[in-house]
Design a protein around this motif. Structure first.
Motif, PDB file in Angstrom:
ATOM      1  N   ALA A  51       0.826  -1.203   0.000  1.00  0.00           N
ATOM      2  CA  ALA A  51       0.000   0.000   0.000  1.00  0.00           C
ATOM      3  C   ALA A  51       0.860   1.253   0.000  1.00  0.00           C
ATOM      4  CB  ALA A  51      -0.929   0.012   1.208  1.00  0.00           C
ATOM      5  N   GLY A  52       0.476   2.217  -0.844  1.00  0.00           N
ATOM      6  CA  GLY A  52       1.129   3.521  -0.855  1.00  0.00           C
ATOM      7  C   GLY A  52       0.490   4.436   0.172  1.00  0.00           C
ATOM      8  N   GLY A  53       1.319   5.170   0.938  1.00  0.00           N
ATOM      9  CA  GLY A  53       0.791   6.041   1.989  1.00  0.00           C
ATOM     10  C   GLY A  53       0.715   7.507   1.602  1.00  0.00           C
ATOM     11  N   ASN A  54       1.593   7.936   0.728  1.00  0.00           N
ATOM     12  CA  ASN A  54       1.571   9.270   0.127  1.00  0.00           C
ATOM     13  C   ASN A  54       2.456   9.193  -1.119  1.00  0.00           C
ATOM     14  OD1 ASN A  54       4.178   9.306   1.150  1.00  0.00           O
ATOM     15  ND2 ASN A  54       3.796  10.934   2.638  1.00  0.00           N
ATOM     16  N   LEU A  55       2.775  10.309  -1.734  1.00  0.00           N
ATOM     17  CA  LEU A  55       3.546  10.258  -2.979  1.00  0.00           C
ATOM     18  C   LEU A  55       4.910   9.591  -2.761  1.00  0.00           C
ATOM     19  CD1 LEU A  55       3.822  10.994  -5.965  1.00  0.00           C
ATOM     20  CD2 LEU A  55       4.659  13.258  -5.248  1.00  0.00           C
ATOM     21  N   LYS A  56       5.619  10.003  -1.712  1.00  0.00           N
ATOM     22  CA  LYS A  56       6.938   9.434  -1.430  1.00  0.00           C
ATOM     23  C   LYS A  56       6.841   7.943  -1.148  1.00  0.00           C
ATOM     24  CE  LYS A  56      10.886   9.930   1.714  1.00  0.00           C
ATOM     25  NZ  LYS A  56      11.435  10.693   2.881  1.00  0.00           N
ATOM     26  N   TYR A  72       2.816  -6.136  -6.295  1.00  0.00           N
ATOM     27  CA  TYR A  72       2.069  -5.014  -6.852  1.00  0.00           C
ATOM     28  C   TYR A  72       1.954  -3.926  -5.793  1.00  0.00           C
ATOM     29  CZ  TYR A  72       0.789  -8.692 -10.134  1.00  0.00           C
ATOM     30  OH  TYR A  72       0.846  -9.721 -11.039  1.00  0.00           O
ATOM     31  N   CYS A  73       1.462  -2.759  -6.192  1.00  0.00           N
ATOM     32  CA  CYS A  73       1.347  -1.661  -5.239  1.00  0.00           C
ATOM     33  C   CYS A  73       0.088  -0.846  -5.496  1.00  0.00           C
ATOM     34  CB  CYS A  73       2.577  -0.756  -5.306  1.00  0.00           C
ATOM     35  SG  CYS A  73       2.682   0.229  -6.828  1.00  0.00           S
ATOM     36  N   THR A  74      -0.216   0.020  -4.535  1.00  0.00           N
ATOM     37  CA  THR A  74      -1.265   1.017  -4.692  1.00  0.00           C
ATOM     38  C   THR A  74      -0.596   2.397  -4.701  1.00  0.00           C
ATOM     39  OG1 THR A  74      -1.708   1.497  -2.346  1.00  0.00           O
ATOM     40  CG2 THR A  74      -2.761  -0.462  -3.300  1.00  0.00           C
ATOM     41  N   VAL A  75      -1.333   3.395  -5.153  1.00  0.00           N
ATOM     42  CA  VAL A  75      -0.841   4.778  -5.147  1.00  0.00           C
ATOM     43  C   VAL A  75      -1.939   5.668  -4.578  1.00  0.00           C
ATOM     44  CG1 VAL A  75      -0.240   6.761  -6.604  1.00  0.00           C
ATOM     45  CG2 VAL A  75       0.803   4.526  -7.053  1.00  0.00           C
ATOM     46  N   GLY A  76      -1.616   6.398  -3.522  1.00  0.00           N
ATOM     47  CA  GLY A  76      -2.600   7.270  -2.906  1.00  0.00           C
ATOM     48  C   GLY A  76      -2.079   7.888  -1.625  1.00  0.00           C
ATOM     49  N   VAL A  77      -2.995   8.496  -0.861  1.00  0.00           N
ATOM     50  CA  VAL A  77      -2.637   9.184   0.379  1.00  0.00           C
ATOM     51  C   VAL A  77      -3.458   8.621   1.533  1.00  0.00           C
ATOM     52  CG1 VAL A  77      -2.448  11.401   1.569  1.00  0.00           C
ATOM     53  CG2 VAL A  77      -2.114  11.288  -0.917  1.00  0.00           C
ATOM     54  N   ILE A  98       1.001   6.469 -11.354  1.00  0.00           N
ATOM     55  CA  ILE A  98       0.195   5.324 -11.773  1.00  0.00           C
ATOM     56  C   ILE A  98       0.465   4.994 -13.235  1.00  0.00           C
ATOM     57  CG2 ILE A  98      -2.161   4.516 -12.210  1.00  0.00           C
ATOM     58  CD1 ILE A  98      -3.023   6.190  -9.749  1.00  0.00           C
ATOM     59  N   ASN A  99       0.482   6.024 -14.064  1.00  0.00           N
ATOM     60  CA  ASN A  99       0.702   5.815 -15.506  1.00  0.00           C
ATOM     61  C   ASN A  99       2.094   5.265 -15.804  1.00  0.00           C
ATOM     62  OD1 ASN A  99      -1.868   6.726 -16.153  1.00  0.00           O
ATOM     63  ND2 ASN A  99      -1.209   8.840 -16.493  1.00  0.00           N
ATOM     64  N   GLU A 100       3.055   5.590 -14.940  1.00  0.00           N
ATOM     65  CA  GLU A 100       4.433   5.150 -15.147  1.00  0.00           C
ATOM     66  C   GLU A 100       4.725   3.782 -14.529  1.00  0.00           C
ATOM     67  OE1 GLU A 100       6.580   8.283 -13.307  1.00  0.00           O
ATOM     68  OE2 GLU A 100       5.895   9.820 -14.746  1.00  0.00           O
ATOM     69  N   SER A 101       3.749   3.189 -13.874  1.00  0.00           N
ATOM     70  CA  SER A 101       4.002   1.982 -13.075  1.00  0.00           C
ATOM     71  C   SER A 101       4.086   0.702 -13.890  1.00  0.00           C
ATOM     72  CB  SER A 101       2.909   1.825 -12.014  1.00  0.00           C
ATOM     73  OG  SER A 101       1.678   1.409 -12.607  1.00  0.00           O
ATOM     74  N   GLY A 109      -5.144   4.254  -3.702  1.00  0.00           N
ATOM     75  CA  GLY A 109      -5.206   4.284  -2.252  1.00  0.00           C
ATOM     76  C   GLY A 109      -3.809   4.062  -1.668  1.00  0.00           C
ATOM     77  N   GLU A 110      -3.655   3.898  -0.451  1.00  0.00           N
ATOM     78  CA  GLU A 110      -4.671   3.666   0.559  1.00  0.00           C
ATOM     79  C   GLU A 110      -5.269   5.007   0.921  1.00  0.00           C
ATOM     80  OE1 GLU A 110      -4.985   1.667   5.018  1.00  0.00           O
ATOM     81  OE2 GLU A 110      -3.126   1.541   3.893  1.00  0.00           O
ATOM     82  N   CYS A 111      -6.574   5.099   0.906  1.00  0.00           N
ATOM     83  CA  CYS A 111      -7.233   6.363   1.180  1.00  0.00           C
ATOM     84  C   CYS A 111      -8.494   6.119   1.995  1.00  0.00           C
ATOM     85  CB  CYS A 111      -7.572   7.087  -0.122  1.00  0.00           C
ATOM     86  SG  CYS A 111      -8.634   6.141  -1.252  1.00  0.00           S
ATOM     87  N   GLY A 112      -8.968   7.181   2.644  1.00  0.00           N
ATOM     88  CA  GLY A 112     -10.167   7.050   3.457  1.00  0.00           C
ATOM     89  C   GLY A 112     -10.137   8.009   4.618  1.00  0.00           C
ATOM     90  N   LEU A 113     -10.655   7.547   5.758  1.00  0.00           N
ATOM     91  CA  LEU A 113     -10.733   8.379   6.963  1.00  0.00           C
ATOM     92  C   LEU A 113     -10.325   7.555   8.174  1.00  0.00           C
ATOM     93  CD1 LEU A 113     -14.220  10.088   6.362  1.00  0.00           C
ATOM     94  CD2 LEU A 113     -11.958  11.073   5.880  1.00  0.00           C
ATOM     95  N   ASP A 114      -9.654   8.208   9.133  1.00  0.00           N
ATOM     96  CA  ASP A 114      -9.257   7.562  10.373  1.00  0.00           C
ATOM     97  C   ASP A 114      -9.450   8.539  11.524  1.00  0.00           C
ATOM     98  OD1 ASP A 114      -7.862   6.404  12.558  1.00  0.00           O
ATOM     99  OD2 ASP A 114      -6.662   5.201  11.159  1.00  0.00           O
ATOM    100  N   TYR A 115     -10.563   8.368  12.245  1.00  0.00           N
ATOM    101  CA  TYR A 115     -10.870   9.288  13.340  1.00  0.00           C
ATOM    102  C   TYR A 115     -10.284   8.828  14.673  1.00  0.00           C
ATOM    103  CZ  TYR A 115     -14.247  11.674  10.266  1.00  0.00           C
ATOM    104  OH  TYR A 115     -14.853  12.374   9.240  1.00  0.00           O
ATOM    105  N   ASP A 116      -9.513   7.751  14.660  1.00  0.00           N
ATOM    106  CA  ASP A 116      -8.805   7.323  15.863  1.00  0.00           C
ATOM    107  C   ASP A 116      -7.432   7.959  15.970  1.00  0.00           C
ATOM    108  OD1 ASP A 116     -10.797   5.709  16.837  1.00  0.00           O
ATOM    109  OD2 ASP A 116      -9.955   3.845  16.058  1.00  0.00           O
ATOM    110  N   ARG A 117      -6.970   8.612  14.897  1.00  0.00           N
ATOM    111  CA  ARG A 117      -5.580   9.068  14.861  1.00  0.00           C
ATOM    112  C   ARG A 117      -5.472  10.531  14.409  1.00  0.00           C
ATOM    113  NH1 ARG A 117      -5.568   3.741  12.667  1.00  0.00           N
ATOM    114  NH2 ARG A 117      -4.417   2.262  13.967  1.00  0.00           N
ATOM    115  N   PHE A 118      -6.252  11.393  15.038  1.00  0.00           N
ATOM    116  CA  PHE A 118      -6.174  12.816  14.689  1.00  0.00           C
ATOM    117  C   PHE A 118      -4.821  13.416  15.070  1.00  0.00           C
ATOM    118  CE2 PHE A 118     -11.050  13.204  15.009  1.00  0.00           C
ATOM    119  CZ  PHE A 118     -11.188  13.005  13.641  1.00  0.00           C
ATOM    120  N   HIS A 119      -4.034  12.710  15.906  1.00  0.00           N
ATOM    121  CA  HIS A 119      -2.702  13.226  16.244  1.00  0.00           C
ATOM    122  C   HIS A 119      -1.762  13.149  15.048  1.00  0.00           C
ATOM    123  CE1 HIS A 119      -2.911   8.931  17.151  1.00  0.00           C
ATOM    124  NE2 HIS A 119      -1.602   8.847  17.019  1.00  0.00           N
ATOM    125  N   PHE A 120      -2.131  12.341  14.039  1.00  0.00           N
ATOM    126  CA  PHE A 120      -1.342  12.289  12.805  1.00  0.00           C
ATOM    127  C   PHE A 120      -1.867  13.268  11.763  1.00  0.00           C
ATOM    128  CE2 PHE A 120      -0.411   7.754  14.134  1.00  0.00           C
ATOM    129  CZ  PHE A 120       0.916   7.999  14.451  1.00  0.00           C
TER     130      PHE A 120
END
Length: 297
Positions: A51-56, A72-77, A98-101, A109-120
């Motif tokens: 899973a990709g966590g952000n661009l880097k 394989y991998c995902t691309v997202g934030v 993605i196009n270059e992969s 992704g990995e994308c969505g919402l996480d309300y348990d970790r607002f400290h991040f």
């Protein structure tokens, strides 16, 4: 050992620094990524999704995915990294990646919402970062790789409002309640199960309710191992030997670092909980993943 099972770890974070031997910025052993992959293959794992966590992190995941066939991998934030979006063209850069992969990126992704970790990442940043991923999915035709933690209906509502913009999706590392599960199934989404999905008896009752035709299994390594404190641990009959990272030995797993090979334990626990054969569950989950990610079986 050799395995007749076919397993697809749809959450194998092999770009994590611990597989390079680095823990808390300290080098403790050699890079053992290939050894970890080969050990997993002994237990039937022939496909891995990073899973990709952000661009880097997506670039790092893509680099590792290029190391071997079946990776394989995902691309997202990731929602916890929403504040790392630092330019107006950030999602254009993700699209270009993605196009270059060359077919190695198989989901947005990995994308969505996480309300348990607002400290991040605060709620506002997460709510701003999530919707552009539907644009990416629409432009690329890729399925989505989703994350939801304790979102009080916000995640389900956003996905529902955008459901016509993507083909399908997996909500991985699911730990929600029965109402969220039913909402996600009503949207024709897949559900990913790992050790964190089996921490409590309530979790186990939820897993019983997931139809196997909408299920995938995963490790989310190096996290989410099934611990001895888990009520699911009693169902495991394949066990591994561990060493501390300071005493690295390639024949042992590292204490505190999960690996894709332990997906066999997730399989055993879920099969017992659902009272079906391990072989059937493995094959159905494998086919589900290949179907979602448009991979040949």
């Amino acid at each position: 050992m050799s395995s007749k099972l076919r397993l697809f770890d749809i959450a194998a974070n092999l770009s994590d620094k611990t597989y390079q031997g680095i823990y808390n910025k300290k080098s403790c052993h050699v890079n053992d990524t290939i050894h970890v992959i080969n050990r997993a293959k002994q237990y039937g794992v022939d496909k891995f999704l990073l899973a990709g966590g952000n661009l880097k992190q997506s670039r790092k995941a893509l680099d590792v995915a290029k190391m071997a066939e079946g990776l394989y991998c995902t691309v997202g934030v990731h929602p916890c990294l929403a504040t790392t979006i630092d330019s107006d063209d950030y999602f254009d850069k993700l699209h270009n990646l993605i196009n270059e992969s060359q077919g190695k990126c198989i989901a947005v992704g990995e994308c969505g919402l996480d309300y348990d970790r607002f400290h991040f990442a605060d709620k506002e940043s997460q709510l701003k970062a999530f919707p552009p991923h539907f644009d990416l999915a629409e432009k690329t035709g890729l399925p989505m790789y989703l994350h939801s933690r304790n979102t009080n209906g916000d995640f389900v509502n956003i996905v529902r409002n955008n459901r016509n913009r993507f083909s399908s999706a997996i909500v991985h590392s699911f730990t929600g309640d029965i109402n969220e599960l039913r909402d996600l199934l009503s949207l024709d989404l897949y559900i990913g199960v790992n050790g964190c999905s089996l921490k409590t008896q309530e979790n186990i009752e939820i897993v019983r309710e997931i139809p196997i035709e909408k299920m995938m299994i995963e490790t989310d390594c190096p996290y989410c191992e099934i611990r001895k404190s888990s009520p699911a641990y009693q169902y495991i009959h394949t066990h591994f030997q561990y060493k501390p990272k300071e005493k690295y030995n390639p024949d042992f797993l590292i204490r505190g670092r999960n690996e894709p090979c332990t997906i066999i334990q997730v399989l055993q626990a879920v099969a017992a909980i659902k009272n079906i054969s391990e072989e059937m569950l493995a094959e159905v989950c494998y086919q589900n993943a290949c179907n979602l990610f448009h991979l040949s079986t």
